[in-house]
Enzyme design. Structure first.
Site, mmCIF file in Angstrom:
data_model
loop_
_atom_site.group_PDB
_atom_site.id
_atom_site.type_symbol
_atom_site.label_atom_id
_atom_site.label_comp_id
_atom_site.label_asym_id
_atom_site.label_seq_id
_atom_site.Cartn_x
_atom_site.Cartn_y
_atom_site.Cartn_z
ATOM 1 N N SER A 23 5.728 -6.845 9.961
ATOM 2 C CA SER A 23 6.166 -5.830 9.442
ATOM 3 C C SER A 23 5.747 -4.701 10.653
ATOM 4 C CB SER A 23 5.697 -5.124 8.011
ATOM 5 O OG SER A 23 4.489 -5.318 7.878
ATOM 6 N N GLU A 25 4.218 -0.565 11.487
ATOM 7 C CA GLU A 25 3.974 0.820 11.084
ATOM 8 C C GLU A 25 4.153 1.699 12.213
ATOM 9 O OE1 GLU A 25 0.757 1.358 8.502
ATOM 10 O OE2 GLU A 25 -0.118 3.030 9.833
ATOM 11 N N TYR A 57 2.250 9.099 6.680
ATOM 12 C CA TYR A 57 2.150 10.273 6.054
ATOM 13 C C TYR A 57 0.867 11.372 6.560
ATOM 14 C CZ TYR A 57 3.119 13.611 2.049
ATOM 15 O OH TYR A 57 3.473 14.484 1.120
ATOM 16 N N ASP A 117 -6.990 10.767 2.813
ATOM 17 C CA ASP A 117 -8.443 11.257 3.072
ATOM 18 C C ASP A 117 -8.903 12.665 2.516
ATOM 19 O OD1 ASP A 117 -9.341 9.120 4.775
ATOM 20 O OD2 ASP A 117 -8.196 9.771 6.397
ATOM 21 N N GLN A 188 -6.679 -2.298 6.094
ATOM 22 C CA GLN A 188 -7.127 -1.661 7.137
ATOM 23 C C GLN A 188 -7.362 -2.654 8.466
ATOM 24 O OE1 GLN A 188 -7.609 1.100 8.832
ATOM 25 N NE2 GLN A 188 -9.030 2.191 7.639
ATOM 26 N N PHE A 228 -11.376 6.043 16.973
ATOM 27 C CA PHE A 228 -10.437 6.206 15.757
ATOM 28 C C PHE A 228 -10.810 5.218 14.703
ATOM 29 C CE2 PHE A 228 -6.463 4.987 13.769
ATOM 30 C CZ PHE A 228 -6.287 6.053 13.249
ATOM 31 N N HIS A 278 1.026 -7.383 9.587
ATOM 32 C CA HIS A 278 1.699 -5.930 9.699
ATOM 33 C C HIS A 278 0.804 -5.358 10.947
ATOM 34 C CE1 HIS A 278 2.890 -1.944 7.932
ATOM 35 N NE2 HIS A 278 1.730 -1.454 8.401
HETATM 36 P P1 FAD Z 1 -8.240 3.876 -2.417
HETATM 37 O O1 FAD Z 1 -7.840 2.398 -2.276
HETATM 38 O O2 FAD Z 1 -7.854 4.575 -3.765
HETATM 39 O O3 FAD Z 1 -9.810 3.677 -2.325
HETATM 40 C C1 FAD Z 1 -10.444 3.197 -1.231
HETATM 41 C C2 FAD Z 1 -11.834 2.887 -1.724
HETATM 42 O O4 FAD Z 1 -12.604 4.034 -1.877
HETATM 43 C C3 FAD Z 1 -11.857 2.379 -3.067
HETATM 44 O O5 FAD Z 1 -12.116 1.258 -2.964
HETATM 45 C C4 FAD Z 1 -12.888 2.895 -3.863
HETATM 46 O O6 FAD Z 1 -14.150 2.133 -4.187
HETATM 47 C C5 FAD Z 1 -13.499 4.311 -2.793
HETATM 48 N N1 FAD Z 1 -13.065 5.241 -3.649
HETATM 49 C C6 FAD Z 1 -12.039 5.909 -3.711
HETATM 50 N N2 FAD Z 1 -12.302 7.260 -4.154
HETATM 51 C C7 FAD Z 1 -13.411 7.365 -4.410
HETATM 52 C C8 FAD Z 1 -14.258 8.262 -5.175
HETATM 53 N N3 FAD Z 1 -13.651 9.451 -5.455
HETATM 54 N N4 FAD Z 1 -15.554 8.082 -5.111
HETATM 55 C C9 FAD Z 1 -16.286 6.981 -4.729
HETATM 56 N N5 FAD Z 1 -15.585 6.037 -4.162
HETATM 57 C C10 FAD Z 1 -14.132 6.012 -3.975
HETATM 58 N N6 FAD Z 1 -3.904 7.939 5.199
HETATM 59 C C11 FAD Z 1 -2.901 9.021 5.401
HETATM 60 O O7 FAD Z 1 -3.457 10.096 5.066
HETATM 61 N N7 FAD Z 1 -1.718 8.587 5.554
HETATM 62 C C12 FAD Z 1 -1.247 7.445 5.537
HETATM 63 O O8 FAD Z 1 -0.217 7.281 5.943
HETATM 64 C C13 FAD Z 1 -1.859 6.188 5.799
HETATM 65 N N8 FAD Z 1 -1.693 4.979 5.597
HETATM 66 C C14 FAD Z 1 -2.591 4.216 5.626
HETATM 67 C C15 FAD Z 1 -2.133 2.765 5.316
HETATM 68 C C16 FAD Z 1 -3.051 1.549 5.288
HETATM 69 C C17 FAD Z 1 -2.400 0.401 5.281
HETATM 70 C C18 FAD Z 1 -4.425 1.917 5.147
HETATM 71 C C19 FAD Z 1 -5.305 0.982 5.104
HETATM 72 C C20 FAD Z 1 -4.985 3.377 5.123
HETATM 73 C C21 FAD Z 1 -3.691 4.441 5.331
HETATM 74 N N9 FAD Z 1 -4.328 5.696 5.302
HETATM 75 C C22 FAD Z 1 -3.503 6.721 5.335
HETATM 76 C C23 FAD Z 1 -5.742 5.914 5.037
HETATM 77 C C24 FAD Z 1 -6.406 6.238 3.637
HETATM 78 O O9 FAD Z 1 -5.785 7.465 3.078
HETATM 79 C C25 FAD Z 1 -7.827 6.499 3.474
HETATM 80 O O10 FAD Z 1 -8.408 5.295 4.040
HETATM 81 C C26 FAD Z 1 -8.322 7.250 2.350
HETATM 82 O O11 FAD Z 1 -9.608 7.497 2.524
HETATM 83 C C27 FAD Z 1 -8.347 6.383 1.216
HETATM 84 O O12 FAD Z 1 -6.941 6.114 0.514
HETATM 85 P P2 FAD Z 1 -6.766 4.677 -0.111
HETATM 86 O O13 FAD Z 1 -5.495 4.678 -0.976
HETATM 87 O O14 FAD Z 1 -6.772 3.628 0.816
HETATM 88 O O15 FAD Z 1 -8.013 4.632 -1.230
#
Ligand code: FAD
Length: 306
Positions: A23, A25, A57, A117, A188, A228, A278
């Site tokens: 896939s 991205e 996004y 983030d 990641q 990055f 991916h």
């Molecule tokens: P989650 O999976 O919800 O959390 C990641 C980890 O952080 C968890 O394991 C948890 O232990 C810890 N955690 C989460 N929240 C807290 C908290 N409040 N306190 C303590 N620990 C915490 N970003 C974008 O803006 N746009 C995108 O399109 C985008 N695409 C992505 C695609 C992939 C495949 C990946 C791997 C990342 C992408 N990101 C993107 C980055 C992502 O948004 C960031 O890494 C963000 O910081 C975490 O979001 P998540 O859903 O991965 O977090």
């Protein structure tokens, strides 16, 4: 045969070689030039028949409209299955639900659901929107509740997310996302395959059985990419930096080295049974096309005109 020329296919039960699934991205383009470039990339990669293509996004929802229009155009003009990334940042549940409904209405059936983030940037504390989805698992549940026919993928962190207290906490989050309805995790970027295999062992030990698809990033521009990815918690090993030494002003050789390094990585993963990849394309086709080719993937001749 050397390692980098070994066919990456794993053998199926009938003795036939299995083609890896791939896939791609993309990120939504900002300018007309970037848009043209993205579409050249999509048209070059589409014949490789990816399982899906995803569109990111922007931080804080900054690309909401551009992500939507890129996804809609992919749906209209290509045979590809698009997956829209979506985060919880800076939006109420109502706003996110509207985005999800709009995607569903135009025919999108795959969302990559993320927390996103912190609004203040990586390293600052994350604060959820008071009326918003509180975290990624909450978002997954919200999407599945509204549209059960939307497939939801989520993130996974072989080196753990920088905010995670430890691996147990990190995998608790993955488990919560799976329990909420996620059926695929995409990792990641990582460069040391051991991180991936150790993480996978931990995930499986926790009883999580969804595919954890390795996210592969060919480094077009090593220095830029290193800055990055290290901000996102990815280790760039010394041996990798050494491969790009002295090539700062030699883009042509850098490209060859980047393709060789990434091809070596995927082929080693494939040798250990990984059959799905991916690719973080950075909207560029050349390296990803070459690496896919080395994985044994060939263009499908029949292709709907884009
Ligand atoms: P989650 O999976 O919800 O959390 C990641 C980890 O952080 C968890 O394991 C948890 O232990 C810890 N955690 C989460 N929240 C807290 C908290 N409040 N306190 C303590 N620990 C915490 N970003 C974008 O803006 N746009 C995108 O399109 C985008 N695409 C992505 C695609 C992939 C495949 C990946 C791997 C990342 C992408 N990101 C993107 C980055 C992502 O948004 C960031 O890494 C963000 O910081 C975490 O979001 P998540 O859903 O991965 O977090």
């Amino acid at each position: 045969m050397t390692e980098t020329t070994t066919p990456a296919h794993t053998e199926g039960q009938d003795g036939h070689l299995k083609r890896p699934a791939i896939s791609f991205e993309f990120f939504p383009p900002k300018t007309e030039d970037m848009e043209r470039n993205l579409w050249e990339t999509i048209n070059r990669l589409a014949p490789l028949d990816p399982k899906f293509v995803s569109v990111t996004y922007g931080a804080g929802g900054s690309t909401r409209e551009r992500t939507h229009s890129t996804i809609s155009r992919i749906l209209k003009e290509t045979p590809l299955l698009p997956a829209a990334h979506l985060t919880c940042v800076g939006a109420s549940r109502g706003e996110i639900d509207e985005i999800v409904d709009r995607y569903h209405e135009v025919g999108v059936r795959h969302i990559v659901a993320l927390r996103g983030d912190p609004a203040g940037g990586i390293g600052t504390p994350y604060a959820s929107h008071p009326d918003g989805y509180q975290n990624s698992a909450d978002l997954v549940a919200g999407i599945k509740k509204r549209h059960a026919d939307i497939e939801v993928s989520v993130s996974a962190y072989p080196e753990k997310h920088p905010e995670s207290r430890d691996f147990d906490a990190d995998i608790d989050t993955l488990k919560a996302k799976v329990d909420a309805g996620a059926t695929r995790a995409i990792t990641q970027v990582f460069f040391d395959n051991d991180f991936y295999f150790r993480y996978l062992d931990r995930v499986r030990a926790r009883g999580i059985n969804i595919p954890v698809v390795p996210g592969i990033m060919p480094m077009h521009n090593f220095k830029q990419a290193r800055n990055f990815v290290t901000r996102n918690g990815t280790t760039v090993p010394e041996w990798l930096a050494a491969k790009f030494e002295g090539l700062d002003n030699d883009a042509e050789t850098r490209k060859l080295v980047a393709a060789t390094v990434a091809a070596g990585q995927v082929q080693k993963l494939a040798k250990h049974g990984v059959d799905t990849f991916h690719f973080y394309t950075m909207n560029r086709a050349d390296l990803v096309f070459a690496i896919s080719h080395l994985l044994g993937i060939r263009a499908k001749s029949a292709q709907k005109a884009a």
